[in-house]
Design an enzyme around this catalytic site. Sequence first.
Site, PDB file in Angstrom:
ATOM      1  N   GLU A 277     -20.681 -38.904 -25.343  1.00 43.45           N
ATOM      2  CA  GLU A 277     -21.730 -38.233 -24.574  1.00 43.45           C
ATOM      3  C   GLU A 277     -22.532 -37.251 -25.426  1.00 43.45           C
ATOM      4  O   GLU A 277     -22.585 -36.067 -25.107  1.00 43.45           O
ATOM      5  CB  GLU A 277     -21.105 -37.467 -23.390  1.00 43.45           C
ATOM      6  CG  GLU A 277     -20.238 -38.319 -22.487  1.00 43.45           C
ATOM      7  CD  GLU A 277     -19.506 -37.515 -21.408  1.00 43.45           C
ATOM      8  OE1 GLU A 277     -19.024 -38.130 -20.447  1.00 43.45           O
ATOM      9  OE2 GLU A 277     -19.420 -36.279 -21.537  1.00 43.45           O
TER      10      GLU A 277
ATOM     11  N   TYR B 136     -28.054 -17.222 -25.295  1.00 42.75           N
ATOM     12  CA  TYR B 136     -26.929 -17.351 -26.228  1.00 42.75           C
ATOM     13  C   TYR B 136     -27.154 -16.567 -27.511  1.00 42.75           C
ATOM     14  O   TYR B 136     -26.403 -16.726 -28.458  1.00 42.75           O
ATOM     15  CB  TYR B 136     -26.738 -18.813 -26.640  1.00 42.75           C
ATOM     16  CG  TYR B 136     -26.699 -19.825 -25.532  1.00 42.75           C
ATOM     17  CD1 TYR B 136     -25.744 -19.756 -24.519  1.00 42.75           C
ATOM     18  CD2 TYR B 136     -27.589 -20.895 -25.522  1.00 42.75           C
ATOM     19  CE1 TYR B 136     -25.707 -20.726 -23.527  1.00 42.75           C
ATOM     20  CE2 TYR B 136     -27.553 -21.858 -24.529  1.00 42.75           C
ATOM     21  CZ  TYR B 136     -26.608 -21.765 -23.537  1.00 42.75           C
ATOM     22  OH  TYR B 136     -26.568 -22.728 -22.566  1.00 42.75           O
TER      23      TYR B 136
ATOM     24  N   CYS C  78     -41.733 -10.080 -18.535  1.00 42.17           N
ATOM     25  CA  CYS C  78     -41.379  -8.673 -18.364  1.00 42.17           C
ATOM     26  C   CYS C  78     -39.871  -8.484 -18.405  1.00 42.17           C
ATOM     27  O   CYS C  78     -39.237  -8.177 -17.394  1.00 42.17           O
ATOM     28  CB  CYS C  78     -41.963  -8.156 -17.063  1.00 42.17           C
ATOM     29  SG  CYS C  78     -43.750  -8.242 -17.112  1.00 42.17           S
TER      30      CYS C  78
HETATM   31  C1  LIG Z   1     -23.283 -30.782 -21.869  1.00 39.95           C
HETATM   32  C2  LIG Z   1     -22.338 -31.926 -21.898  1.00 39.95           C
HETATM   33  C3  LIG Z   1     -22.397 -32.885 -22.923  1.00 39.95           C
HETATM   34  C4  LIG Z   1     -23.361 -32.793 -24.076  1.00 39.95           C
HETATM   35  O1  LIG Z   1     -23.062 -31.760 -24.967  1.00 39.95           O
HETATM   36  P1  LIG Z   1     -23.856 -31.659 -26.346  1.00 39.95           P
HETATM   37  O2  LIG Z   1     -23.295 -30.454 -26.982  1.00 39.95           O
HETATM   38  O3  LIG Z   1     -25.298 -31.528 -26.031  1.00 39.95           O
HETATM   39  O4  LIG Z   1     -23.566 -32.907 -27.122  1.00 39.95           O
HETATM   40  C5  LIG Z   1     -21.550 -33.972 -22.839  1.00 39.95           C
HETATM   41  N1  LIG Z   1     -20.652 -34.106 -21.827  1.00 39.95           N
HETATM   42  C6  LIG Z   1     -20.558 -33.190 -20.839  1.00 39.95           C
HETATM   43  C7  LIG Z   1     -19.569 -33.399 -19.753  1.00 39.95           C
HETATM   44  C8  LIG Z   1     -21.385 -32.072 -20.841  1.00 39.95           C
HETATM   45  O5  LIG Z   1     -21.267 -31.173 -19.867  1.00 39.95           O
END
Ligand SMILES: *Cc1c(COP(=O)(O)O)cnc(C)c1O
Length: 413
Positions: free
Chosen positions: A272, A314, A340
């Site tokens: 992911e 962050y 602001c």
């Molecule tokens: C945010 C998220 C990602 C992606 O994270 P990156 O740091 O952008 O690669 C993948 N899986 C889940 C469950 C997330 O919440």
Amino acid sequence: MNHFQYKNDVLYCEEVSVSDIAAQVGTPFYLYSSATLTRHFQAFDGAFSHPHITCFATKSCSNIAVLNLFAKLGGGADIVSGGELFRALKAGIEPGKIVYSGVGKTEDEIRYALESGILMLNVESHQELEALQNVAAGLGVKAPVSFRVNPDVDPKTHAYISTGLAKNKFGIPIQDALQSYMAAQKMDNITIVGVSCHIGSQLIEVSPFVESLHKVKIFVSRLQESGIDISYLDLGGGVGICYNDETPPLPSEYAQALEEELGDLQCTMVLEPGRVIVGNAGILVTRVLYTKQGGKKFVIVDAGMNDLARPSLYDAFHAIKPIRRNTEAVEVADVVGPICETGDFLSRGKEVPLCEQGDLLAVMSAGAYGFSMSSNYNSRPRVPEVLVDGDGFHVIRKRETYENLIAGEVIPK
Ligand SMILES: *Cc1c(COP(=O)(O)O)cnc(C)c1O
């Protein structure tokens, strides 16, 4: 490697001059490079030899034109809301390549996901499992489920983007997860298909990923001993990028380390990635409105924390570069927006290019969690998104108008 490079001291995105785009669409705006998006997706996806699906993390950059580009490259989507499911489907991503994560899925969202026939839902609590069983029973279907386990691994990243520690709200503690699987196995409308985890974002070392996979693998063998076989192992996202001087792992190093740890486990990997694909494929272009010398030097630009929240949220670093490099000179200044709030800055206390009123600046590495986190705070219309492809560009999201701002608002009679 990305396609934002200077030619004769003018910043180009692929074959297009960024200042030409600014002249046509106005500022501020987000600018993405198709060639960079494609290159990053393919470098990541191509790094794995084990059977896998690369499910792009939609929340990092959710424009349907960007999602469509990944769909055409064979990508799937990791979604965290019904809205993201809608986008992914509109963009042409196959439902069978969509995974749904998140601690707070509503019944309506669960129903939408089941009706759409997505690959799997990553369940994060026992109550969510029960909701899933109920909704699936109502529809007369079986819900494909994976549990998101929390492996209690320190990703060594910013506290707000750490998700795999026992104290974080995400997932089910790995030591309790077997119970959840046993419970799920007894439910009529649940099919167990996988195990998932995601330990955080902007990781610049491989070792926490390997450590978490190691723990997950041990858990998978415990599942097998209990007669539960899984087809998918979802390892989440989180690979970091270079904003400043970080040295994150290359996709090839990440893939190799994971595949080595995985060994001969029979399953399809789900990955992911978000930031690592889009982060350095996008910039935010802004114009200097004013400069002033107070207690320190301020460069006031037309983009603010509502357009790019990461510095405020962050304390994240984004390099600031001139669109026209008239001089190599730099100065220490705060680059601030019109909002602001004292927290409204894009760069603070760092060297930035010496600039004058009217100059265009590029806020680099803004492709991930840039536009997708932007808001209308201070009633500022959200900025356009522009996608360059070779020597042409497309506005893939129009600049919002004042009318857009109040659409849906009503003054009671
Ligand atoms: C945010 C998220 C990602 C992606 O994270 P990156 O740091 O952008 O690669 C993948 N899986 C889940 C469950 C997330 O919440």
